[in-house]
Enzyme design. Sequence first.
Site, mmCIF file in Angstrom:
data_model
loop_
_atom_site.group_PDB
_atom_site.id
_atom_site.type_symbol
_atom_site.label_atom_id
_atom_site.label_comp_id
_atom_site.label_asym_id
_atom_site.label_seq_id
_atom_site.Cartn_x
_atom_site.Cartn_y
_atom_site.Cartn_z
ATOM 1 N N ASN A 263 -2.884 6.252 -1.208
ATOM 2 C CA ASN A 263 -2.777 6.323 0.254
ATOM 3 C C ASN A 263 -2.120 7.602 0.758
ATOM 4 O OD1 ASN A 263 -4.195 4.094 1.205
ATOM 5 N ND2 ASN A 263 -2.603 2.770 0.381
ATOM 6 N N GLU B 161 -3.087 0.699 -9.092
ATOM 7 C CA GLU B 161 -1.942 1.616 -9.211
ATOM 8 C C GLU B 161 -0.737 0.763 -9.586
ATOM 9 O OE1 GLU B 161 -1.764 5.428 -6.272
ATOM 10 O OE2 GLU B 161 -1.805 3.519 -5.250
ATOM 11 N N HIS C 289 -0.763 -2.389 -7.123
ATOM 12 C CA HIS C 289 -1.553 -2.053 -5.942
ATOM 13 C C HIS C 289 -3.044 -2.099 -6.247
ATOM 14 C CE1 HIS C 289 -2.665 1.121 -2.683
ATOM 15 N NE2 HIS C 289 -2.860 -0.093 -2.252
ATOM 16 N N SER D 62 0.815 -1.212 0.000
ATOM 17 C CA SER D 62 0.000 0.000 0.000
ATOM 18 C C SER D 62 0.842 1.252 0.000
ATOM 19 C CB SER D 62 -0.807 0.085 1.299
ATOM 20 O OG SER D 62 -1.691 -0.940 1.400
HETATM 21 C C1 LIG Z 1 -5.532 0.678 1.883
HETATM 22 C C2 LIG Z 1 -5.131 0.642 0.469
HETATM 23 O O1 LIG Z 1 -3.938 0.374 0.203
HETATM 24 C C3 LIG Z 1 -5.983 0.964 -0.669
HETATM 25 C C4 LIG Z 1 -7.433 0.705 -0.520
HETATM 26 O O2 LIG Z 1 -7.900 -0.333 -0.897
HETATM 27 S S1 LIG Z 1 -8.304 1.912 0.200
HETATM 28 C C5 LIG Z 1 -9.949 1.307 0.184
HETATM 29 C C6 LIG Z 1 -10.594 1.518 -1.152
HETATM 30 N N1 LIG Z 1 -11.966 1.070 -1.081
HETATM 31 C C7 LIG Z 1 -12.965 1.908 -0.800
HETATM 32 O O3 LIG Z 1 -12.784 3.106 -0.657
HETATM 33 C C8 LIG Z 1 -14.283 1.243 -0.669
HETATM 34 C C9 LIG Z 1 -15.344 2.221 -0.241
HETATM 35 N N2 LIG Z 1 -16.650 1.510 -0.156
HETATM 36 C C10 LIG Z 1 -17.361 1.198 -1.249
HETATM 37 O O4 LIG Z 1 -17.013 1.517 -2.373
HETATM 38 C C11 LIG Z 1 -18.656 0.464 -1.010
HETATM 39 O O5 LIG Z 1 -19.071 0.681 0.312
HETATM 40 C C12 LIG Z 1 -18.523 -1.080 -1.273
HETATM 41 C C13 LIG Z 1 -18.265 -1.319 -2.760
HETATM 42 C C14 LIG Z 1 -17.433 -1.748 -0.452
HETATM 43 C C15 LIG Z 1 -19.831 -1.745 -0.870
HETATM 44 O O6 LIG Z 1 -20.855 -1.143 -1.589
HETATM 45 P P1 LIG Z 1 -22.307 -0.926 -0.996
HETATM 46 O O7 LIG Z 1 -23.144 -0.438 -2.114
HETATM 47 O O8 LIG Z 1 -22.202 -0.147 0.240
HETATM 48 O O9 LIG Z 1 -22.738 -2.334 -0.477
HETATM 49 P P2 LIG Z 1 -23.304 -3.585 -1.248
HETATM 50 O O10 LIG Z 1 -24.556 -3.276 -1.996
HETATM 51 O O11 LIG Z 1 -23.367 -4.633 -0.189
HETATM 52 O O12 LIG Z 1 -22.166 -3.967 -2.266
HETATM 53 C C16 LIG Z 1 -22.080 -3.517 -3.598
HETATM 54 C C17 LIG Z 1 -21.434 -4.603 -4.391
HETATM 55 O O13 LIG Z 1 -20.095 -4.849 -3.933
HETATM 56 C C18 LIG Z 1 -19.932 -6.218 -3.590
HETATM 57 N N3 LIG Z 1 -19.087 -6.309 -2.405
HETATM 58 C C19 LIG Z 1 -19.219 -5.628 -1.260
HETATM 59 N N4 LIG Z 1 -18.242 -5.959 -0.412
HETATM 60 C C20 LIG Z 1 -17.478 -6.875 -1.039
HETATM 61 C C21 LIG Z 1 -16.322 -7.591 -0.682
HETATM 62 N N5 LIG Z 1 -15.727 -7.426 0.497
HETATM 63 N N6 LIG Z 1 -15.784 -8.440 -1.593
HETATM 64 C C22 LIG Z 1 -16.369 -8.604 -2.790
HETATM 65 N N7 LIG Z 1 -17.457 -7.951 -3.185
HETATM 66 C C23 LIG Z 1 -18.010 -7.104 -2.322
HETATM 67 C C24 LIG Z 1 -21.320 -6.722 -3.263
HETATM 68 O O14 LIG Z 1 -21.407 -8.114 -3.501
HETATM 69 C C25 LIG Z 1 -22.176 -5.935 -4.209
HETATM 70 O O15 LIG Z 1 -22.184 -6.515 -5.482
HETATM 71 P P3 LIG Z 1 -23.601 -6.876 -6.159
HETATM 72 O O16 LIG Z 1 -24.533 -5.760 -5.888
HETATM 73 O O17 LIG Z 1 -23.233 -7.019 -7.571
HETATM 74 O O18 LIG Z 1 -23.986 -8.127 -5.481
HETATM 75 N N1 LIG Z 2 -6.448 -3.894 3.494
HETATM 76 C C1 LIG Z 2 -6.490 -3.111 2.441
HETATM 77 O O1 LIG Z 2 -7.458 -2.376 2.235
HETATM 78 C C2 LIG Z 2 -5.354 -3.095 1.475
HETATM 79 C C3 LIG Z 2 -4.156 -3.689 1.783
HETATM 80 N N2 LIG Z 2 -3.147 -3.662 0.879
HETATM 81 C C4 LIG Z 2 -1.863 -4.289 1.193
HETATM 82 O O2 LIG Z 2 -1.993 -5.683 0.974
HETATM 83 C C5 LIG Z 2 -1.142 -6.393 1.887
HETATM 84 C C6 LIG Z 2 -1.962 -7.390 2.685
HETATM 85 O O3 LIG Z 2 -2.993 -6.700 3.368
HETATM 86 P P1 LIG Z 2 -4.336 -7.434 3.848
HETATM 87 O O4 LIG Z 2 -4.678 -8.529 2.924
HETATM 88 O O5 LIG Z 2 -5.312 -6.371 4.133
HETATM 89 O O6 LIG Z 2 -3.842 -8.026 5.245
HETATM 90 P P2 LIG Z 2 -4.352 -9.286 6.076
HETATM 91 O O7 LIG Z 2 -4.038 -8.998 7.481
HETATM 92 O O8 LIG Z 2 -5.759 -9.660 5.676
HETATM 93 O O9 LIG Z 2 -3.400 -10.440 5.519
HETATM 94 C C7 LIG Z 2 -2.015 -10.376 5.771
HETATM 95 C C8 LIG Z 2 -1.320 -11.569 5.177
HETATM 96 O O10 LIG Z 2 0.066 -11.440 5.540
HETATM 97 C C9 LIG Z 2 0.510 -12.676 6.072
HETATM 98 N N3 LIG Z 2 1.547 -12.447 7.069
HETATM 99 C C10 LIG Z 2 1.442 -11.804 8.261
HETATM 100 N N4 LIG Z 2 2.622 -11.801 8.888
HETATM 101 C C11 LIG Z 2 3.479 -12.460 8.066
HETATM 102 C C12 LIG Z 2 4.858 -12.811 8.156
HETATM 103 N N5 LIG Z 2 5.586 -12.451 9.209
HETATM 104 N N6 LIG Z 2 5.407 -13.500 7.125
HETATM 105 C C13 LIG Z 2 4.672 -13.859 6.035
HETATM 106 N N7 LIG Z 2 3.374 -13.563 5.910
HETATM 107 C C14 LIG Z 2 2.799 -12.876 6.902
HETATM 108 C C15 LIG Z 2 -0.731 -13.278 6.718
HETATM 109 O O11 LIG Z 2 -0.501 -14.671 6.789
HETATM 110 P P3 LIG Z 2 -1.184 -15.584 7.934
HETATM 111 O O12 LIG Z 2 -2.619 -15.614 7.586
HETATM 112 O O13 LIG Z 2 -0.506 -16.879 7.754
HETATM 113 O O14 LIG Z 2 -0.895 -14.876 9.224
HETATM 114 C C16 LIG Z 2 -1.811 -12.904 5.705
HETATM 115 O O15 LIG Z 2 -1.832 -13.798 4.616
HETATM 116 C C17 LIG Z 2 -0.438 -5.324 2.736
HETATM 117 O O16 LIG Z 2 0.787 -5.003 2.152
HETATM 118 C C18 LIG Z 2 -1.417 -4.153 2.629
HETATM 119 O O17 LIG Z 2 -0.783 -2.922 2.840
HETATM 120 C C19 LIG Z 2 -3.279 -3.091 -0.370
HETATM 121 C C20 LIG Z 2 -4.459 -2.529 -0.730
HETATM 122 C C21 LIG Z 2 -5.590 -2.448 0.179
#
Ligand SMILES: CC(=O)CC(=O)SCCNC(=O)CCNC(=O)[C@H](O)C(C)(C)COP(=O)(O)OP(=O)(O)OC[C@H]1O[C@@H](n2cnc3c(N)ncnc32)[C@H](O)[C@@H]1OP(=O)(O)O
Ligand SMILES: NC(=O)C1=CN([C@@H]2O[C@H](COP(=O)(O)OP(=O)(O)OC[C@H]3O[C@@H](n4cnc5c(N)ncnc54)[C@H](OP(=O)(O)O)[C@@H]3O)[C@@H](O)[C@H]2O)C=CC1
Length: 283
Positions: free
Chosen positions: A190, A152, A140, A119
């Site tokens: 992010n 990304e 990403h 991320s």
């Molecule tokens: C941290 C990082 O590195 C980067 C990141 O990822 S940051 C996070 C980026 N993501 C976001 O910002 C998500 C923001 N949230 C959303 O866009 C919406 O709330 C959401 C798409 C998650 C859910 O949408 P919603 O309209 O509130 O709910 P809902 O109607 O239940 O879901 C819409 C669709 O998404 C699907 N869905 C929801 N959650 C899901 C999940 N966890 N996995 C797979 N599909 C999912 C549902 O099945 C549904 O599809 P259908 O209608 O076709 O069945």
């Molecule tokens: N959460 C998000 O929204 C997003 C996350 N990411 C990135 O994706 C990656 C995974 O995140 P996410 O799936 O959310 O995290 P989870 O916590 O759901 O999963 C983490 C994974 O890492 C493994 N793990 C933990 N510790 C170790 C270790 N010491 N050695 C090897 N494997 C390890 C875990 O294995 P085990 O189950 O065996 O512990 C598990 O498979 C991160 O780099 C995160 O920044 C990118 C985009 C969005």
Amino acid sequence: MAIHKVMVIGAGQMGAGIAQVCAQSGYEVVLNDLSEEALDKGLKGIERQLARSVEKERMTEKEKTEVLGRLNTSRQRSDAESCDLIIEAVVENMEVKTKVFADLDEIAPEHAILASNTSSLPITEIAAATKRPDQVIGMHFMNPVPVMKLVEIIRGLQTSDETFKAIEDMTVQLSKTPVEVQDFPGFVSNRILMPMINEAIYAVYEGIASPEDIDTVMKLGTNHPMGPLTLADFIGLDTCLYIMEVLHDGFGDSKYRPCPLLRKYVKAGWLGRKSGRGFYQYE
Ligand SMILES: CC(=O)CC(=O)SCCNC(=O)CCNC(=O)[C@H](O)C(C)(C)COP(=O)(O)OP(=O)(O)OC[C@H]1O[C@@H](n2cnc3c(N)ncnc32)[C@H](O)[C@@H]1OP(=O)(O)O
Ligand SMILES: NC(=O)C1=CN([C@@H]2O[C@H](COP(=O)(O)OP(=O)(O)OC[C@H]3O[C@@H](n4cnc5c(N)ncnc54)[C@H](OP(=O)(O)O)[C@@H]3O)[C@@H](O)[C@H]2O)C=CC1
């Protein structure tokens, strides 16, 4: 370079989603994790998603069986020896990721591309743990992977044009939109999203409003699909904290300091939805 077989390392929420979309787009996929329990949980989640697609008539039962037929699980990293692309999705920690990449560099065939779903961590540094930095790249995906359209693509300093093109083409094949981003902490998504989430946590910390009210303000007032605290719980508070730390260390700017409340919750094991408690309680 042609990509046929993909290994996804880490069966957490991101790894499972990435494995699912790859298998749905026709790639042979190996989902790898050290823990059998994580693999079972990941696979069950994928089966649930596919069953829902059949129910909604987006997929036939036959197609679902074919997708699952392309998806295998493994606990041996050595299975990377037959893969063209390895996508790493383990915990957001540089030490863990560089160890995984150094291992993969020894195992994967010479032509294989090593991608990270990090991320925020520098791709250039991850690539330096291998002897093939030109074949290392950031891929990403966004959460939830089957729904979100963006990938990304992050070029490390030494990523070759050929590697970039192969990953860009594959992203399109997965029906996602690639955006090229340079290798700076937090990339684009992010760097912008996480300070907003951190600020929302400060608003809770300073008693400005309740988590519910903060989320309502952002949902109804700025049309975000989820409020920032619901989103933080969804992403994982541990991941949010790691990303803030990467931004803080990487830029050396105090505006990225993680909120003490975020640290406290992570220390308590309140990691959000995945642990059952974060800003909200689940189940
Ligand atoms: C941290 C990082 O590195 C980067 C990141 O990822 S940051 C996070 C980026 N993501 C976001 O910002 C998500 C923001 N949230 C959303 O866009 C919406 O709330 C959401 C798409 C998650 C859910 O949408 P919603 O309209 O509130 O709910 P809902 O109607 O239940 O879901 C819409 C669709 O998404 C699907 N869905 C929801 N959650 C899901 C999940 N966890 N996995 C797979 N599909 C999912 C549902 O099945 C549904 O599809 P259908 O209608 O076709 O069945
Ligand atoms: N959460 C998000 O929204 C997003 C996350 N990411 C990135 O994706 C990656 C995974 O995140 P996410 O799936 O959310 O995290 P989870 O916590 O759901 O999963 C983490 C994974 O890492 C493994 N793990 C933990 N510790 C170790 C270790 N010491 N050695 C090897 N494997 C390890 C875990 O294995 P085990 O189950 O065996 O512990 C598990 O498979 C991160 O780099 C995160 O920044 C990118 C985009 C969005």
